[in-house]
Write a protein that holds these residues in place. Structure first.
Motif, PDB file in Angstrom:
ATOM      1  N   MET A   1       6.865  52.908  71.648  1.00 56.99           N
ATOM      2  CA  MET A   1       7.776  53.784  71.385  1.00 56.99           C
ATOM      3  C   MET A   1       7.313  54.972  71.901  1.00 56.99           C
ATOM      4  SD  MET A   1       9.616  50.980  70.223  1.00 56.99           S
ATOM      5  CE  MET A   1      10.721  52.230  68.776  1.00 56.99           C
ATOM      6  N   ALA A   2       8.386  55.991  71.045  1.00 60.58           N
ATOM      7  CA  ALA A   2       8.182  57.227  71.501  1.00 60.58           C
ATOM      8  C   ALA A   2       8.709  58.155  70.688  1.00 60.58           C
ATOM      9  CB  ALA A   2       8.594  57.527  72.521  1.00 60.58           C
ATOM     10  N   VAL A   3       8.303  59.519  70.376  1.00 62.40           N
ATOM     11  CA  VAL A   3       9.099  60.485  69.660  1.00 62.40           C
ATOM     12  C   VAL A   3       9.746  61.928  69.911  1.00 62.40           C
ATOM     13  CG1 VAL A   3       8.558  62.106  67.410  1.00 62.40           C
ATOM     14  CG2 VAL A   3       7.077  59.547  67.601  1.00 62.40           C
ATOM     15  N   CYS A   4      10.828  62.198  69.995  1.00 60.46           N
ATOM     16  CA  CYS A   4      11.394  63.078  70.046  1.00 60.46           C
ATOM     17  C   CYS A   4      10.165  64.685  69.575  1.00 60.46           C
ATOM     18  CB  CYS A   4      12.805  63.233  69.471  1.00 60.46           C
ATOM     19  SG  CYS A   4      13.275  64.793  70.413  1.00 60.46           S
ATOM     20  N   GLU A   5       9.376  65.314  70.302  1.00 56.98           N
ATOM     21  CA  GLU A   5       9.123  66.109  69.645  1.00 56.98           C
ATOM     22  C   GLU A   5       9.691  67.192  69.011  1.00 56.98           C
ATOM     23  OE1 GLU A   5       7.211  68.502  73.469  1.00 56.98           O
ATOM     24  OE2 GLU A   5       5.578  66.548  72.972  1.00 56.98           O
ATOM     25  N   GLY A   8      12.055  64.501  66.335  1.00 64.74           N
ATOM     26  CA  GLY A   8      11.135  63.105  65.208  1.00 64.74           C
ATOM     27  C   GLY A   8      12.039  61.531  65.753  1.00 64.74           C
ATOM     28  N   SER A   9      13.044  61.207  66.691  1.00 66.83           N
ATOM     29  CA  SER A   9      13.964  60.285  66.235  1.00 66.83           C
ATOM     30  C   SER A   9      12.291  59.890  67.199  1.00 66.83           C
ATOM     31  CB  SER A   9      14.742  60.180  67.267  1.00 66.83           C
ATOM     32  OG  SER A   9      16.607  61.618  66.834  1.00 66.83           O
ATOM     33  N   VAL A  10      12.964  58.684  67.665  1.00 66.11           N
ATOM     34  CA  VAL A  10      12.071  57.435  68.012  1.00 66.11           C
ATOM     35  C   VAL A  10      13.063  56.654  69.213  1.00 66.11           C
ATOM     36  CG1 VAL A  10      10.723  55.197  67.319  1.00 66.11           C
ATOM     37  CG2 VAL A  10      10.399  57.317  66.172  1.00 66.11           C
ATOM     38  N   ALA A  39       4.409  57.052  70.402  1.00 66.77           N
ATOM     39  CA  ALA A  39       4.341  57.215  68.450  1.00 66.77           C
ATOM     40  C   ALA A  39       2.766  56.166  68.008  1.00 66.77           C
ATOM     41  CB  ALA A  39       5.360  56.315  68.121  1.00 66.77           C
ATOM     42  N   ASP A  40       2.147  57.056  67.226  1.00 69.41           N
ATOM     43  CA  ASP A  40       1.223  56.471  66.807  1.00 69.41           C
ATOM     44  C   ASP A  40       1.824  54.935  65.543  1.00 69.41           C
ATOM     45  OD1 ASP A  40      -1.068  56.292  65.399  1.00 69.41           O
ATOM     46  OD2 ASP A  40      -0.972  57.595  64.379  1.00 69.41           O
ATOM     47  N   GLU A  43      -0.660  53.035  62.349  1.00 72.11           N
ATOM     48  CA  GLU A  43      -0.917  52.760  60.179  1.00 72.11           C
ATOM     49  C   GLU A  43       0.280  51.210  60.197  1.00 72.11           C
ATOM     50  OE1 GLU A  43       1.998  56.885  58.912  1.00 72.11           O
ATOM     51  OE2 GLU A  43       0.533  57.796  59.503  1.00 72.11           O
ATOM     52  N   GLY A  44       0.420  51.085  61.029  1.00 68.42           N
ATOM     53  CA  GLY A  44       1.451  50.013  61.048  1.00 68.42           C
ATOM     54  C   GLY A  44       0.477  48.959  61.314  1.00 68.42           C
ATOM     55  N   GLY A  45       1.339  48.290  60.439  1.00 72.89           N
ATOM     56  CA  GLY A  45       0.436  46.419  60.635  1.00 72.89           C
ATOM     57  C   GLY A  45       0.253  45.972  61.806  1.00 72.89           C
ATOM     58  N   SER A  46      -0.665  44.906  62.150  1.00 70.67           N
ATOM     59  CA  SER A  46      -0.567  43.973  63.437  1.00 70.67           C
ATOM     60  C   SER A  46      -0.792  43.278  62.863  1.00 70.67           C
ATOM     61  CB  SER A  46      -2.436  44.286  63.962  1.00 70.67           C
ATOM     62  OG  SER A  46      -3.496  43.937  63.083  1.00 70.67           O
ATOM     63  N   LEU A  47      -0.393  42.420  64.266  1.00 71.23           N
ATOM     64  CA  LEU A  47       0.221  40.972  64.270  1.00 71.23           C
ATOM     65  C   LEU A  47      -0.947  40.596  63.682  1.00 71.23           C
ATOM     66  CD1 LEU A  47       2.650  40.712  66.965  1.00 71.23           C
ATOM     67  CD2 LEU A  47       3.516  40.799  64.458  1.00 71.23           C
TER      68      LEU A  47
END
Length: 53
Positions: A1-5, A8-10, A39-40, A43-47
């Motif tokens: 995933m990438a974020v527009c600099e 901020g769109s992903v 994208a960082d 912060e999201g949970g891992s499986l």
């Protein structure tokens, strides 16, 4: 995933070996920008690891 600099769109994206990040399926962001950063996801949970069940 990438974020527009710019806005901020992903987007789904790929990071090339030279470090370039390119969105998949289009040339750039809907805002017109072409610069993205990975994208960082820290912060999201891992499986869950199925080997630890």
């Amino acid at each position: 995933m990438a974020v527009c600099e710019e806005c901020g769109s992903v987007y789904a994206a790929r990071e090339w070996p030279d470090g370039t990040v390119r969105v998949i399926g289009q040339e750039g962001c809907s805002c017109g920008a072409t610069s993205f950063e990975v994208a960082d996801d820290s912060e999201g949970g891992s499986l869950p690891d199925p080997s630890t069940d």
